[in-house]
Structure formats: C-alpha cells, structure tokens
Design a protein around this motif. Structure first.
Motif, PDB file in Angstrom:
ATOM      1  N   ILE A  12       0.874  -1.186   0.000  1.00  0.00           N
ATOM      2  CA  ILE A  12       0.000   0.000   0.000  1.00  0.00           C
ATOM      3  C   ILE A  12       0.902   1.224   0.000  1.00  0.00           C
ATOM      4  O   ILE A  12       1.640   1.462   0.962  1.00  0.00           O
ATOM      5  CB  ILE A  12      -0.923   0.034   1.230  1.00  0.00           C
ATOM      6  N   THR A  13       0.864   1.984  -1.073  1.00  0.00           N
ATOM      7  CA  THR A  13       1.683   3.194  -1.154  1.00  0.00           C
ATOM      8  C   THR A  13       0.809   4.431  -1.082  1.00  0.00           C
ATOM      9  O   THR A  13      -0.419   4.370  -1.218  1.00  0.00           O
ATOM     10  CB  THR A  13       2.488   3.252  -2.469  1.00  0.00           C
ATOM     11  N   HIS A  14       1.476   5.553  -0.872  1.00  0.00           N
ATOM     12  CA  HIS A  14       0.812   6.839  -1.029  1.00  0.00           C
ATOM     13  C   HIS A  14       0.216   6.903  -2.441  1.00  0.00           C
ATOM     14  O   HIS A  14       0.676   6.213  -3.351  1.00  0.00           O
ATOM     15  CB  HIS A  14       1.829   7.963  -0.819  1.00  0.00           C
ATOM     16  N   GLN A  15      -0.813   7.741  -2.633  1.00  0.00           N
ATOM     17  CA  GLN A  15      -1.551   7.762  -3.896  1.00  0.00           C
ATOM     18  C   GLN A  15      -1.607   9.180  -4.472  1.00  0.00           C
ATOM     19  O   GLN A  15      -2.678   9.788  -4.560  1.00  0.00           O
ATOM     20  CB  GLN A  15      -2.972   7.239  -3.677  1.00  0.00           C
ATOM     21  N   PRO A  16      -0.469   9.748  -4.882  1.00  0.00           N
ATOM     22  CA  PRO A  16      -0.504  11.093  -5.446  1.00  0.00           C
ATOM     23  C   PRO A  16      -1.067  11.140  -6.858  1.00  0.00           C
ATOM     24  O   PRO A  16      -1.711  12.121  -7.240  1.00  0.00           O
ATOM     25  CB  PRO A  16       0.961  11.529  -5.419  1.00  0.00           C
ATOM     26  N   ASN A  17      -0.817  10.103  -7.661  1.00  0.00           N
ATOM     27  CA  ASN A  17      -1.314  10.030  -9.035  1.00  0.00           C
ATOM     28  C   ASN A  17      -0.994   8.651  -9.586  1.00  0.00           C
ATOM     29  O   ASN A  17      -0.204   7.896  -8.999  1.00  0.00           O
ATOM     30  CB  ASN A  17      -0.683  11.129  -9.913  1.00  0.00           C
ATOM     31  N   GLU A  18      -1.579   8.310 -10.733  1.00  0.00           N
ATOM     32  CA  GLU A  18      -1.428   6.954 -11.252  1.00  0.00           C
ATOM     33  C   GLU A  18      -0.012   6.665 -11.756  1.00  0.00           C
ATOM     34  O   GLU A  18       0.462   5.525 -11.672  1.00  0.00           O
ATOM     35  CB  GLU A  18      -2.452   6.705 -12.367  1.00  0.00           C
ATOM     36  N   LYS A  19       0.692   7.679 -12.244  1.00  0.00           N
ATOM     37  CA  LYS A  19       2.053   7.470 -12.736  1.00  0.00           C
ATOM     38  C   LYS A  19       2.986   7.076 -11.604  1.00  0.00           C
ATOM     39  O   LYS A  19       3.766   6.116 -11.723  1.00  0.00           O
ATOM     40  CB  LYS A  19       2.567   8.740 -13.420  1.00  0.00           C
TER      41      LYS A  19
END
Length: 323
Positions: free
Chosen positions: A246-253
């Motif tokens: 589970i990572t941070h979710q700043p953007n899909e890239k």
C-alpha cells in the motif's frame, strides 16, 4: 482499522477549472471522483465519526482509550488542533491527546509513536485518527487543475497491548534538504507574496511548477522504493512474502512506477486513487481499510506501507502482519 468517508461525491465534471499550463500534467491524473467534507463536516466531526466507528466495531468503550493521536489537514482553527475536540465528542474522558504534523507521513509516525507508548508501558489503548478536510474548503484552489488529485476523508486505527496487527518494522527518515520544495501557502495578491499570518494574504493553495514536479519525481522514485527495502530488511522478510503493498496515492504514474521499482504487480496492491484521490496523511489507512472492507486481506497476510511528505523531506515505511 476503519475509514469514514464523507457522503458528498464530486466528479471531475463538477469541478470548476481555469485550465493552465499544468492541466494535462501526469502528476494530476488518475482521479475520477473524490469526497468533499466541508461544509457537511468540520474536521473534528469527521474525525469523531471515524473514531466512533472504530470503537463500535471493536467493542471498545471510549472510556478505555488512554491516548488519541490525531493528524489533521486542515484543523478547524489555526490553534488549537482538533484532537481534544474529537476526544470530547466521543466521550474518551480519560484519554490524553497528541497532535502529529508530518504531512503525508503522519499516519506512520503516529503508529510508531503509539507503539512506543505501549512498549514503554505508559498506555495500553491508543487510537490514531487521521482527518483530511482540505480541498473542499479551498474554493479558489478548486479552480486550478492541481486540485483535482485531492480528496477528503478520515480514518481511525486502534493500537493496543498484545493486539493485532503485529508491527514487524517501521522506518522513518528525514531529508531536510528538500524542505520547502512543496508548500501549502497563500496565493500571490497582485504579484505580492503575503505570509498567511498577515492581513491581506491570498487564499491557500498548493504551488506547483514544472521544474519542481520533475525534481519531486526523481526524489520520490529513489526514496520510496529504498524505504520499502529497509522496512522489509528490518522485518526480516522478503518481497515475495508480502501479500500487499500500500503506497501513497498522489497520481497513477507514481503509483505504477513505485510498484515496478519495488517488484510488485497489481495483484499484490490496492488503490483508492480513482475514487477517493490523494488524502495526504489519510491515504494509507483509508486505502488499507478499504481493502479490509472488500475482504481482500486474509489473516496472516504481510502488508507493506510506504509514503513520503510534501517535497520529499520525510519518508516512512512499515510492515505489518494482519491477524
């Protein structure tokens, strides 16, 4: 572990936009809708809803909570923070309160702090609450394409003596040389930068530019995979042992590239980016709680978490065994 998501769903088509040079930048891609909390909830109300849900689900009386650790973006006032208001609202009359302000790393920092208090014997039952009540309040910022990756929500996590999850490792590291690369501050007024504490300052905004985004990508693509490796090594486990990252979710890239560099495919990961957006310190716990609600996590699963804050001045990772 629970999340509490505001009921108001805001889709991209509903957001005002003034376009701009960054409107098509990959940093702001991947979110189709998000939740707005304000004006339906203050930050204290949002956090209290999450904590009440957590205590009810676990059968824990509010009076048994020894400490509430709260990380909030934005608080309902400049000072004090929202933690004591949440404590009062849920009836945790014996609880002490601690505010944590480590940006998107705040949840991992809070879990680390909770573990330390419990290991020391000072407290037995600690509740960690994250509140993101940010983008819905910033009406001017909503006109900018940069606002589209953000959403609101809350989470609550219970850490107790001898209870699960088993925290196998936590890694936190600061990179002070990156301070100020990304800031939340007032917009300029007639070309002037006026500090937020001065009369006449502009509306709060998150300031991006092309060179900063390029540097941020370079920094975080090194930091986060390295942090995952350190957490795995500290835990004494290997990549293949991890059920979910589970990572941070700043953007899909960013999410896709982190997985690639960490050696995970989509079958061993879970996202809430498309429906909830980036919730700062709430992203990791909300995403994990969402996976729990969807029955994706099995007893005994090893879960790795990783995130960074702002312009890469902080990084955090940890490994849990969920039972």
């Amino acid at each position: 572990m629970v999340n509490f998501m505001p009921e108001r769903v805001v889709r991209n088509s509903e957001l005002p936009s003034e376009g701009g040079d960054l409107s098509d930048h990959a940093f702001f891609a991947g979110v189709h809708e998000r939740r707005f909390a304000w004006p339906d909830y203050t930050s204290a109300q949002l956090g209290a809803k999450a904590l009440e849900k957590l205590l009810e689900r676990n059968g824990v009386p509010a009076a048994d909570v020894d400490l509430i650790i709260c990380a909030s973006q934005l608080n309902d006032a400049f000072s004090p923070g929202t933690g004591t208001a949440i404590q009062y609202a849920v009836g945790a009359t014996k609880a002490a309160v601690l505010q944590v302000d480590n940006g998107c790393c705040s949840w991992i920092s809070s879990i680390n702090t909770a573990r330390a208090f419990i290991d020391s014997g000072q407290y037995r039952t600690v509740a960690v609450v994250t509140v993101t009540n940010f983008v819905s309040r910033l009406e001017e910022f909503q006109k900018a394409p940069e606002s589209r990756v953000l959403g609101d929500g809350a989470s609550a996590t219970l850490v107790t003596v001898g209870d699960e999850p088993t925290i196998l490792s936590i890694h936190e590291q600061a990179f002070g040389e990156n301070w100020g690369a990304l800031k939340v501050e007032p917009d300029t007024v007639e070309g002037m930068e006026i500090p937020y504490w001065s009369a006449g300052s502009g509306a709060l905004t998150v300031k991006f530019d092309q060179s900063m985004l390029a540097r941020l990508y370079t920094v975080t693509m090194e930091q986060l995979p390295q942090a995952v490796d350190i957490a795995l090594e500290k835990a004494g486990v290997e990549n293949k042992d991890i059920a979910f990252l589970i990572t941070h979710q700043p953007n899909e890239k960013y999410v896709a590239e982190w997985r690639k560099r960490c050696g995970f495919d989509d079958s061993r990961a879970h996202d809430t980016l498309g429906t909830y957006g980036n919730m700062f310190q709430g992203t990791l716990p909300v995403t994990f709680a969402d996976a729990l609600d969807k029955k994706m996590i099995a007893p005994g699963d090893l879960i790795a978490f990783a995130t960074f804050s702002h312009g890469g001045e902080l990084v955090g990772s940890m490994v849990w065994r969920w039972n």
